[in-house]
Structure formats: C-alpha cells, structure tokens
Design a protein around this motif. Structure first.
Motif, short mmCIF file in Angstrom:
data_model
loop_
_atom_site.label_atom_id
_atom_site.label_comp_id
_atom_site.label_asym_id
_atom_site.label_seq_id
_atom_site.Cartn_x
_atom_site.Cartn_y
_atom_site.Cartn_z
N GLU A 1 10.93 -7.59 -14.71
CA GLU A 1 9.23 -7.94 -14.58
C GLU A 1 8.22 -9.07 -15.70
O GLU A 1 7.63 -9.69 -14.86
N CYS A 2 9.37 -9.14 -16.54
CA CYS A 2 9.07 -10.60 -17.02
C CYS A 2 8.90 -11.82 -16.95
O CYS A 2 8.48 -12.73 -16.95
N MET B 1 3.53 -3.48 -4.92
CA MET B 1 2.07 -5.13 -5.08
C MET B 1 0.80 -4.46 -5.60
O MET B 1 -0.01 -4.69 -6.03
N ILE B 2 0.44 -3.17 -4.50
CA ILE B 2 -0.97 -3.10 -5.40
C ILE B 2 -1.30 -2.34 -6.66
O ILE B 2 -2.02 -2.87 -8.05
N ASN B 3 0.15 -2.00 -7.23
CA ASN B 3 0.31 -1.74 -8.68
C ASN B 3 0.74 -3.08 -9.71
O ASN B 3 -0.18 -3.41 -10.81
N TRP B 4 1.29 -3.72 -8.75
CA TRP B 4 1.52 -5.12 -9.80
C TRP B 4 -0.19 -5.70 -10.06
O TRP B 4 0.43 -6.46 -11.18
N ALA C 1 7.73 3.74 -6.23
CA ALA C 1 7.46 2.23 -5.44
C ALA C 1 8.10 1.02 -6.89
O ALA C 1 8.89 0.26 -5.58
N ALA C 2 8.61 0.86 -7.56
CA ALA C 2 9.03 -0.83 -8.43
C ALA C 2 10.91 -0.05 -7.27
O ALA C 2 11.31 -0.88 -7.07
N ASP C 3 11.55 1.51 -7.49
CA ASP C 3 12.69 1.66 -7.58
C ASP C 3 12.98 1.32 -5.76
O ASP C 3 14.43 0.46 -5.63
N PHE C 4 12.50 1.53 -5.29
CA PHE C 4 12.54 1.27 -3.52
C PHE C 4 11.83 0.43 -3.15
O PHE C 4 11.98 0.26 -2.00
N LYS C 5 11.35 -0.30 -3.94
CA LYS C 5 10.99 -1.43 -3.13
C LYS C 5 11.59 -2.93 -2.63
O LYS C 5 12.90 -2.57 -3.02
N ASP C 6 11.44 -3.37 -1.49
CA ASP C 6 12.68 -5.10 -0.93
C ASP C 6 12.06 -5.39 -1.72
O ASP C 6 11.31 -5.74 -2.88
N ASP C 7 12.71 -6.66 -1.85
CA ASP C 7 12.36 -8.49 -3.02
C ASP C 7 11.28 -8.41 -2.35
O ASP C 7 10.67 -8.85 -1.10
N ILE C 8 10.70 -8.21 -3.40
CA ILE C 8 9.01 -9.00 -3.17
C ILE C 8 8.50 -10.62 -3.73
O ILE C 8 6.82 -11.03 -3.66
N ARG D 1 5.98 3.04 2.47
CA ARG D 1 5.25 2.14 1.72
C ARG D 1 5.69 1.09 0.65
O ARG D 1 4.52 0.95 -0.43
N TYR D 2 7.08 1.00 -0.03
CA TYR D 2 7.01 0.77 -1.26
C TYR D 2 6.38 -0.27 -1.78
O TYR D 2 6.15 -0.28 -2.93
N SER D 3 7.02 -1.28 -1.11
CA SER D 3 7.09 -3.03 -1.67
C SER D 3 5.11 -2.80 -1.37
O SER D 3 4.44 -3.42 -2.85
#
Ligand SMILES: Cc1cc2nc3c(=O)[nH]c(=O)nc-3n(C[C@H](O)[C@H](O)[C@H](O)COP(=O)(O)OP(=O)(O)OC[C@H]3O[C@@H](n4cnc5c(N)ncnc54)[C@H](O)[C@@H]3O)c2cc1C
Ligand SMILES: Cc1ncc(C[n+]2csc(CCOP(=O)(O)OP(=O)(O)O)c2C)c(N)n1
Ligand code: SF4
Ligand code: SF4
Ligand code: SF4
Ligand SMILES: [Mg+2]
Lengths: 351, 600
Positions: B164-165, B45-48, B88-95, B39-41
């Motif tokens: 990310e910016c 998000m938890i990191n974000w 997590a960042a590399d494999f996430k979907d469009d968040i 569950r990469y996205s």
C-alpha cells in the motif's frame, strides 16, 4: 403483497405490559392485503388494545367469515385460537364456540359484505341473543376481496370507482345493532387509532354483545371522490360524540377532566369507562335517543363516531339460558352422565 | 419543530452512523454491499479513495465506526466493519490499473513532506496525480512511519505495508530515505512551494522513579524497543517481563515479549482495567495469550541488585470521585506490592518533539510546546507550512492521520493557486431511488438476524513461536458474506413526501422498530416523549415531515431504523421511498475542478 419477513428486532425502549409482553408479541403474520388498506390499521388497533389489556393470547378465539376483512385474524394475535369460517357464517360459529367454552374471549371479525349482505341474518341473531363477544365489522362499503362491488352498507347516491351511482338504500349496522338489543355499540374510523383502541378495549371488557362498526377505507376500490367511505370523506364528515379512556382494575381515575365534561361508566368487571363528552347532550345510556341521533346526522351526511350506547349491567346468552358455569371441555363423566335417577327426574318433569 | 431540510448534506450523512464517525468518512455500507456481491476490487477502490490504506486499516484501525454502528443499538454487537475492509483487500484482483496515473505534464509546484508516515503519504497521494512534485523525507530507510516501525508484524505483515505504500510512491513521488530533516529554516530556504509536516509523535515518555538509572540496562522505552524489534536489532527478552502502561503500545509490547522469550509477561496499569486506553479487542488478545493485566497499581521503584534489575514495587490505589465528579486515584494504605522480573517495558505515553523546528521561523507554539494548527485547514501560523497526523494535535491513529492528510492536501492546493484556504469545497451528494418495481428494491432489505462472526485466529502455539506470523487469518469468503449481510444499509434513506401521504397509518403499523408517528407538531423535547416509542437518544435526529391534510406532522426517530424499507413497501401512495445516499467527501483532486462547485 409484501414478501419481506418482518424483522424480529424491536425498539429497545418498547413498553411491556403486566405479562411482560411488548405489543410486538401480539402480532400475527405479515399482512397480504393491499398496502394502505384500512383493515390493517384495525389490525394494529386490535394488537394495541390486547397489549394494553395484557390479555393472554391463548385465552382469545378469533373467528371470521370471508373477505379481506375476514382474512385479518391471520395478521394479529398469532398465538390465539382462530376459525376462518364460511362467508357470512362467523356469528353462528362464534355462538357455538361460545356456548361450548364460555371462558375464552371472543373476537368476531367480519366485513360489511360478510355481515350486512350474505350474513345479515346471522349477524342479527347473534346480537339479539346477547352472545358475549366483540363483534367488529371492518366496513368499507364494498366487497373488497371480489374487486369492489357495492356492499349493503354503501350509501345511496355514492359512486363506485368506475362512476356508477348506488341506487339502493344502505343498511346502517349500528342502527340495527341498537334495535336488536346490543348492549355495547360503537362506531369508529380505521384512521383514528386514538379513538378506536380504547373502544376495542372497552368492548372486550364488556359482558354481552359488543358491536363495533369501523369505517375502513378500501384503498384499491373505494377511496375516490364520490365515495362516502374514503379517508377524505370520513375525515371531513366525522362527528365524534365522545372520547374514551379505559381504566382497568380498581385503580382510581387520575386523569384530570374539566368538571361536567366527563361521564364515568363502570362495567361489570370493574373496568371504568371515562367518557369525555364532545357533544354535551349525548347520553350513552339512552338507546332510543341514540337511534334518533344517528338517523338525524346520517340524513345530513355525517358519520357519527364514538361510544354510542352501553348497558353496563347487561347479561349474556349464558345467563339467559342458565347454562352450566364451566366450559364443556372441563366437565367430567359424572357431570355429563348423571345417572338413571337424574334422567327419571327429567322425564317425569316432561310428562 | 420545523420540517427537516433533507437537502442539507449533513442530515442524511448523520444517519449513516459509521460513515459519519469515520474521520475519513469512508462510505461503509456501500463497500459492504460490494463485498456481499463478491466485488472485492470495487470495494477496495472505494476504501482506497477515502482512507488510502484499506489493507493496513482493515487490520489495525481504531475503528471509531464500530461503536457508532446502528446495529449495536438494535442488538449486542456492531457489524465487523473493519475486518470486512480487510476482506476487500485480501480478495481483490490486481488493482494497479485502476490507480491514478501520474500526469506527464507537472504543474510546476514542488511540495516537501517531512516524515513518511500515513499523514504525509495521504497528502502526497492526493497531490501527485494533480501534477505536484512531492518529495518525502524520512529518517528511516523505508516509508510507512509508525505503521512500519511500531505496529508488530503479527498484527500487520510487512507485505501489506509495502504494497500500500508503494501504490502511493509509484505515483511518481520522490522518497528520500535515511534523511533526517534537522532544520525547518534550511528546508524553507530550498524554495518548495509548500511544506507538510508529518513527523509524528516520536518520543516515548519515561518513568523517573528510583532505580531507573541504576537498572537502566533492563528498562526499555516501549516505542523505542518496538522499533528495534521491528528493525531486527532486538530479538530476545528476559523470561519475566513487566509492561507498564495500558494503551496500544503496552499491548503490542506485551504480545511481542511473549514471542521473544517472555514466559511470564504481565501488564500492570495505574488505572482500572475498564479505563485502560487500549481497545477492548486488544486486551482480549493479550489475555488470550496468557498475559494477565493487574490494575490500580502505581509504580514506585525499580528494585535492583547492584544494577541488575530485580523487579518493580507498586503502591495500591483505588478510584474515588471528587466533589466535581472527577475520578482520582488515591492510595488504599495497603502495603506496597513487589513484582519480580528480568525486564521492564515502559509504555506510559508518547510525546511530540520538534527539535528541528527553529522557534523563529514564523511557526507559533502554544504553552504545551505544540504548534498552533487550524483543525479544519491544517495550516500553521506560517502560510507555507501545514501539519497533519500525530504531529498536529498529539498521538492519534492512522485513520486520523489520513483524514488530516486529505484536508491538508486541499489547503496546499488552494494555497498554491492563491485561493482562500478557508473556503472549503462542498461534498458531492447523490441520492437515488432504490425502487425497481412494486415489491422490488435494488438493495437487499432482508434483515439478517445473525450475531457477529468471529475472525478466525492462528493456533496460539504456532502464533507465539514466530513474531512475524499474523495472528488474525481474516474472514474467508463465506464468513465475509454472512457478516456483510448484517449491515443494515443505513445509507439507503427513508425519504418522506408529505404531499403524497393519505395518513392511512400503514407505515406506522408495519414499522418493526416503531420509528414513525403521526402527531400534532411541538417542540423537540416534547415531541420526543410523544412518539410510538420514546426517542431518548438525543444524538439521533428526528425527521419531521409536513404538508399533511390533517395538519399533523410525520415524525420519524432515526435512532433504530433498520432501513428495511417496509414503510415504503406498505405505503399505498409512494409517500415513502428508499433512496441511496452517497456522499463523496471532496479530496484535493475534485476540489481543484475549480469553480465547479460552491463552498460548503
Ligand atoms: C506501538 C504502537 C502501536 C500502534 N498501533 C496502532 C494501530 O493499531 N492502529 C492505528 O490506527 N494506530 C496505531 N498507532 C498509532 C499510529 O501508528 C500513528 O498514529 C500514525 O502512524 C501517525 O501517523 P503520522 O503520519 O502522523 O506519523 P508517523 O507514522 O509517526 O510517521 C512519522 C515519520 O516521520 C519520521 N520523522 C520524524 N521526524 C523526522 C524528521 N525530522 N526528519 C525526517 N523524518 C522524520 C519518522 O521516522 C516517521 O517515519 C500505534 C502507535 C504505536 C506507537
Ligand atoms: C358463499 C359465498 N358467496 C360469495 C362469495 C364471494 N365473496 C368472497 S368475499 C365476498 C365479499 C366480501 O366483502 P366484505 O365482507 O365486505 O369484505 P371486504 O373484502 O370488503 O373486506 C364475496 C361476495 C364467497 N366466498 N362465498
Ligand atoms: S381490496 Fe380493498 S379491502 Fe381488500 S385489501 Fe385491498 S384495499 Fe383492503
Ligand atoms: S425502514 Fe421504515 S419500516 Fe423499516 S425500520 Fe426504518 S422506518 Fe421502520
Ligand atoms: S403508508 Fe404512506 S400514505 Fe400511509 S401514512 Fe404512511 S406515508 Fe402516509
Ligand atoms: Mg367490505
């Protein structure tokens, strides 16, 4: 039953014994007994005792019968020899093994059903013969494995989990062992490792038949009110006669004891047993007094624990039978077939 | 000892060593489990929410969490927490749809932020969704601060910075680029409701030794040189390069040099190799790129031939301890050593500079000419002005800049609502049992014996050819799963209920780490010596539980617990339970749900 594998990681500060082993090196497979079973604590105590004595695991033979208790050799000393025999037959198998190879350390592990019910006769004979062994009964007053029927050690008047009262008299294995001439007799409680571990150490170091009765609550079938083998009952009625420190090797005793409170017993191999007396009048060398003491306290519903009797100069079965000093598997053809002249001599003696 | 109060939010938080060590208190084990579950996205998000820049930090963080990781205390190496963040960042979907929305209705408050680095961006991210109008000023054209201008692209690609910016700027934040703030007085006059100063520590320290002026053409200040490289103003350097200094900047300078024509690149430091400020993995990367590191050499003179740099002369020193045990570098008396070179990069430190802050606007400075800033609230002595990031307490790193940003945002929000900024909101704590059945747990409690997995790197020859080619390729899904399995789930806590315990010892016997002891109570120092295994790590707490029938206490040394749950599994009465502890560090948005929660 636990399915998780016990991780190999261990505490980085774990002490090592003279062989460089930690106590983790004396473990066996993960227990399949009910969580909280007293037998698992005894397993823990055996592990601790063997670790402390720096025993080489391959010098040990673990022999058992049938029952939850008899399953436990699988859970300690994973690198030792083992024989899981028939119900009640541990003593005979152990006696045979001991006769064949007197150099191993024998741990006989049994239950109250295994030793006091079906195996009562076997138990009796191995004790009276003085087999050099440590005979441990994990005593929960029931047949745990077959779902909690009263065993022969269940006290008269105690109640089963379903509320049925036991009407038969109990066999006190400690009393019988004393009567049959065991040269080391003790009783302890699975919930008190500080007492149990040194007792096991001393028993292993004893030359002759050592018998230990360990009250070991069955959490599944015999840990209710009305049971006399429950954690609560044993804790409330425990009457310890002494506390034991085992000092191996020739090291002088450095522990500080108040004068008059300690009795030192030196065993055959030099191991010293320092007994801190709890009951000032109790004498571990007096077999008759011990038997009387036990009966008196049993009548009051008390559970007497501690090292109850020891004969430091005891001899074992091999001495009685004057057997050959070496294990049979080390004898060569020359010793086993001494020739016609020797045979003639024997035959002549029988004529 | 008194029985442990496990309801105090800090108690279990400290057991989650990594999260406790992270300045932004990122819930590390929680996101690692999500990565293991694919569950990469969600992991992203938890990191974000905690650290704002997962993709950037997953490549560049100083990772204070890793030396703290419990895994490093039970075997050789900690979990690769940082590089899993990158996964997590590399494999996430469009968040994008999961990011906060800018409220249509603003709250009427305007905030100015000086500098567009991570500190300011974190503040703006926390405040904008609450209706604040945030205006970020930066002298550079783009946002990101030193993440963009200093960190070389082979460590951190431009695309990750942009992404990310922009997540932040797209929250309706006004970014005013190419705009240097020259006067705080003037800015204050513009009637912003509050001002956040996140201007960083922009000045590179120089080395004033003979030859400096004469050979100036080939002597460069490290951070200025790196930003020029980053902007594309510089794209070549001499064949023989000496980098002076032993910190991150030095490591980035030497590795950049290798990509811009430097063939014989050396790093030369005053201190010993071990004491260098650069992280071990940075030194490893430099050495791998054939950059030798010479230590215990103090630069004495730049040698030159009529103004053309020819090399640097060094004095040899050794480390000695003085009477107070302090380490001192003293000359060995050996002859000086000369190293020939074409260029020198000076990377001997960074300083703060606030030429644009008038000293009479109400901001007090200390004797080191640093503003007086409250480490909890980030407030200066001017009620409207808050500081954060490198500008607050000198050069640190991105994750600290973010942590400062969160705190400053809470303060600004409170200040704008006439509340006491010292009244900090309490974190939200959630504790949930993980028991699903007799031997079923809702977390994977099997302990993987695997050693730490290495992150694959780009082939060296290829990497050295292109300064923009990212060296680390990141874990693939397979490696990420295996590395994630190494996590010990330290947030799944062992919770003890003494009144249920029958003192059967089952937990003591099964515990693989000898964590649990039942014994007579005593003072902590005494108890620590009387446990199953000595509890020598004083930074780790003892968990004391009472209410036992025998009057003894249960003492658990938290130090090396594997969180395997075997104690709970083998307990016949459920006196042990495994409970997941989630602590949600309050950010400005939750804090603003005023009166919902009491103060810490
Ligand atoms: C070479 C190098 C490598 C580094 N590598 C890492 C790393 O790998 N990992 C890590 O965590 N940290 C690293 N750091 C440190 C990290 O970059 C900083 O700690 C972090 O960027 C600080 O964030 P900040 O928001 O406080 O300030 P900065 O990122 O410095 O941003 C400040 C911004 O303010 C602008 N500014 C300054 N004054 C004014 C003004 N008067 N008006 C308008 N704008 C102004 C500046 O141009 C800049 O854009 C590195 C630093 C250097 C020098
Ligand atoms: C010859 C024979 N008779 C009966 C049984 C059934 N049986 C299995 S275990 C057991 C009783 C075990 O009691 P105990 O020795 O006290 O062990 P516990 O399970 O209580 O530890 C019995 C009767 C058997 N396995 N073999
Ligand atoms: S049935 Fe009783 S003796 Fe057998 S494992 Fe369970 S608790 Fe132990
Ligand atoms: S979870 Fe329980 S059994 Fe496992 S290491 Fe920790 S205290 Fe020991
Ligand atoms: S296993 Fe459970 S009941 Fe037994 S001692 Fe441990 S906590 Fe107490
Ligand atoms: Mg039984």
């Amino acid at each position: 039953m636990t399915y998780v594998v016990k991780p190999k990681f261990h505490h980085p500060e774990l002490p090592k014994n003279d062989l460089g082993y930690t106590h983790r090196d004396y473990e066996g497979k993960i227990s399949t007994l009910c969580a909280g079973c007293g037998h698992d604590s005894i397993t823990g105590a055996i592990i601790e005792a063997c670790f402390k004595l720096a025993i080489e695991p391959h010098r040990v033979a673990k022999i058992s019968g049938i029952g939850c208790s008899s399953k436990t050799p699988d859970y300690f000393l994973g690198n030792s020899h083992g024989f899981n025999s028939v119900h009640g037959r541990m003593p005979s198998v152990l006696t045979g093994a001991n006769l064949a190879n007197r150099d191993l350390i024998y741990l006989g592990v049994s239950g109250d059903g295994d030793s006091a019910s079906i195996g009562f006769g076997q138990f009796a004979h191995s004790i009276r013969r003085g087999v050099n062994m440590t005979y441990i009964v994990e005593n929960n007053g029931v047949y745990g494995l077959t779902k909690g029927q009263f065993s022969a050690t269940a006290d008269r008047g105690s109640k089963s989990k379903r509320g049925v009262t036991n009407t038969d008299s109990a066999i006190d294995l400690v009393g019988i062992a004393l009567q049959l001439g065991a040269s080391f007799v003790a009783r302890s409680f699975s919930g008190d490792k500080t007492q149990l571990v040194p007792i096991i150490e001393a028993a292993i170091k004893h030359n002759g038949a050592s018998f230990i009765d360990v009250i070991s609550p069955c959490v599944a079938f015999n840990n209710h009110t009305g049971s006399t083998k429950s954690f609560d009952y044993v804790r409330e009625h425990n009457e310890a006669v002494n506390r034991l420190d085992v000092i191996t090797g020739r090291a002088p005793i450095t522990v500080d004891y108040a004068p008059g409170t300690v009795q030192v017993v030196e065993q055959h191999d030099g191991t010293k047993l320092a007994l801190r007396k709890v009951d000032a009048d109790y004498d571990v060398h007096d077999r008759l007094a011990a038997m009387a003491f036990l009966q008196k306290h049993a009548a009051k519903g008390q559970v007497v624990t501690g090292l109850l009797y020891v004969d430091a100069d005891a001899e074992d079965l091999h001495a009685h039978l004057n057997t050959v000093a070496a294990p049979l598997n080390t004898l060569g053809e020359k010793e086993l077939c001494p020739g016609t002249a020797a045979l003639e001599k024997i035959n002549a003696a029988l004529r | 000892m008194k029985p442990t109060d496990i309801s105090a939010p800090d108690y279990f938080h400290k057991v989650v060593d990594c999260q406790w060590a992270c300045p932004a208190h990122t819930p590390v084990p929680e996101y690692i489990r999500l990565i293991a579950a694919g569950r990469y996205s969600d992991a992203y998000m938890i990191n974000w929410e905690s650290n704002v820049f997962p993709g950037i930090l997953g490549r560049t963080c100083d990772r204070p969490c890793e030396p703290a990781c419990r895994r490093g205390r039970v075997e050789k190496e900690p979990v690769a927490i940082c590089r899993l963040k990158r996964v997590a960042a590399d494999f996430k979907d469009d968040i994008k749809s999961r990011l906060p929305k800018t409220p249509a209705l603003k709250n009427g408050k305007r905030i100015a932020l000086v500098g567009g680095g991570p500190a300011s961006l974190a503040v703006a991210r926390d405040l904008a969704p609450m209706g604040y109008e945030c205006v970020v000023f930066d002298q550079d054209a783009k946002s990101g601060g030193m993440m963009r201008t200093q960190i070389p692209k082979f460590r951190l690609p431009e695309s990750v910075i942009d992404e990310e910016c922009n997540y932040i700027l797209d929250l309706g934040i006004e970014f005013v680029g190419n705009k240097r703030i020259d006067s705080l007085k003037a800015l204050l006059a513009e009637n912003f409701d509050a001002i956040f100063v996140g201007c960083g520590a922009p000045r590179g320290r120089d080395l004033d030794i003979p030859g400096r002026k004469e050979a100036a053409n080939n002597i460069h200040i490290g951070i200025d040189w790196l930003s020029n490289v980053s902007f594309g103003h510089i794209n070549a350097i001499g064949k023989r390069v000496i980098v002076l200094g032993g910190g991150n900047t030095a490591m980035d300078c030497c590795r950049s040099s290798r990509r811009l024509g430097g063939e014989d690149v050396k790093v030369i430091v005053r201190s010993g190799f071990e004491e260098m400020k650069a992280s071990p993995w940075e030194k490893e990367d430099a050495l791998h790129e054939d950059i030798p590191i010479f230590n215990f050499l103090v630069p004495k003179e730049f040698t030159h031939d009529n103004g053309k740099l020819t090399g640097v002369t060094f004095e040899k020193v050794k480390a000695v301890r003085d009477a107070k045990g302090r380490r001192d570098l003293v000359p060995t008396g050996e002859p000086e050593q000369h190293f020939a070179c074409d260029d020198v990069l000076v990377a001997v430190g960074q300083e703060n500079a606030f030429p644009w802050i008038e000293r009479d606007v109400g901001i007090e400075f200390d004797k080191w000419d640093m503003p007086k800033v409250d480490s909890k609230t980030m407030a200066s002595t001017h009620p409207k002005v808050f500081f954060g990031g490198d500008a607050a307490f000198g050069p640190k790193n991105i994750i600290w800049a973010v942590a400062h940003g969160h705190e400053a945002a809470i303060s600004i929000d409170k200040f704008c609502h006439d509340e006491d900024i010292n009244d900090r909101p309490a974190p939200q704590v959630k504790v949930t049992s993980q028991k699903m059945g007799i031997h079923e747990w809702s977390y994977d409690n099997e302990i993987a014996p695997d050693k730490r997995y290495r992150v694959p790197h780009r082939d060296k020859v290829v990497a050295l050819r292109d300064i923009k080619a990212e060296v680390e390729l990141g874990y693939d899904v397979e490696l990420a799963l295996r590395e994630a399995e190494r996590c010990l789930n330290c947030d799944v806590q062992t919770v003890f209920a003494g009144q249920l315990c029958i003192e059967c010892d089952a937990c003591v016997d099964i515990c693989p780490m000898d964590c649990i002891t039942f014994t007579a109570n005593g003072e902590q120092a005494d108890l620590r010596t009387r446990l199953q295994a000595p509890a020598k790590n004083l930074t780790q707490d003892l968990y004391v539980g009472d209410s036992l029938k025998t009057g003894r206490v249960m003492v658990k040394d938290e130090d090396v617990c594997l969180h395997c749950g075997l104690c709970a599994e083998r307990c016949p009465t459920g006196a042990w339970d495994m409970q997941k502890y989630l602590i949600d560090m309050t950010h400005a948005e939750q804090a603003c749900q005023r009166h919902a929660r009491s103060a810490a």
